[in-house]
Design a protein around this motif. Sequence first.
Motif, PDB file in Angstrom:
ATOM      1  N   LEU A  45     -27.357  62.277  45.592  1.00 33.25           N
ATOM      2  CA  LEU A  45     -27.296  61.056  46.390  1.00 33.25           C
ATOM      3  C   LEU A  45     -26.762  59.882  45.580  1.00 33.25           C
ATOM      4  CD1 LEU A  45     -30.649  61.316  48.381  1.00 33.25           C
ATOM      5  CD2 LEU A  45     -28.333  61.580  49.274  1.00 33.25           C
ATOM      6  N   LEU A  46     -27.152  59.784  44.307  1.00 32.87           N
ATOM      7  CA  LEU A  46     -26.638  58.708  43.452  1.00 32.87           C
ATOM      8  C   LEU A  46     -25.141  58.861  43.207  1.00 32.87           C
ATOM      9  CD1 LEU A  46     -29.538  58.451  40.847  1.00 32.87           C
ATOM     10  CD2 LEU A  46     -28.899  56.750  42.571  1.00 32.87           C
ATOM     11  N   ALA A  47     -24.672  60.099  43.017  1.00 31.92           N
ATOM     12  CA  ALA A  47     -23.238  60.330  42.813  1.00 31.92           C
ATOM     13  C   ALA A  47     -22.456  59.969  44.065  1.00 31.92           C
ATOM     14  CB  ALA A  47     -22.992  61.784  42.432  1.00 31.92           C
ATOM     15  N   LYS A  48     -22.980  60.314  45.229  1.00 25.71           N
ATOM     16  CA  LYS A  48     -22.297  59.966  46.478  1.00 25.71           C
ATOM     17  C   LYS A  48     -22.294  58.459  46.700  1.00 25.71           C
ATOM     18  CE  LYS A  48     -22.642  64.312  48.861  1.00 25.71           C
ATOM     19  NZ  LYS A  48     -23.000  65.031  50.069  1.00 25.71           N
ATOM     20  N   ALA A  49     -23.385  57.786  46.332  1.00 23.48           N
ATOM     21  CA  ALA A  49     -23.447  56.328  46.459  1.00 23.48           C
ATOM     22  C   ALA A  49     -22.458  55.656  45.509  1.00 23.48           C
ATOM     23  CB  ALA A  49     -24.863  55.839  46.184  1.00 23.48           C
ATOM     24  N   ALA A  50     -22.177  56.296  44.374  1.00 21.59           N
ATOM     25  CA  ALA A  50     -21.232  55.745  43.407  1.00 21.59           C
ATOM     26  C   ALA A  50     -19.772  56.022  43.808  1.00 21.59           C
ATOM     27  CB  ALA A  50     -21.499  56.323  42.025  1.00 21.59           C
ATOM     28  N   GLY A  51     -19.572  56.783  44.880  1.00 19.21           N
ATOM     29  CA  GLY A  51     -18.215  57.021  45.364  1.00 19.21           C
ATOM     30  C   GLY A  51     -17.688  58.421  45.114  1.00 19.21           C
TER      31      GLY A  51
END
Length: 121
Positions: A45-51
């Motif tokens: 989820l953090l990687a997806k939030a970072a783009g």
Amino acid sequence: MASLSGRICLRAAAIRNNVTYTPVRFCKMMSDPMEHATGIEKRELLAKAAGNDDPFDMKVFKRGAGTKETPNLIPSAFDARIVGCICNEDQTYVQWMWLQKGTQKRCECGHWFKLVEKAPL
């Protein structure tokens, strides 16, 4: 059955408190999934939030020239990875092969592949 009893309890609590709760209101009261996630799910989820929409490199790579001097580079956080090559445009099957770290491998169609190190998620 449990969901039915849960609905009855919610309605009873709403009637006691003179408050009307609709399903939409309950959805708005739910907290952010990021707060509940742990481990690999949270890192995803953090990687997806970072783009980064493909944190595990699962999307299809376009094959390049694939010569022995400039092989197609395949990222992996492990010592080996299975790779599929669609040799011809109208081919109806995938040619699968294992790539090992530190060695190049040639597909039956003549394209070369090489595993490169990628930081784990």
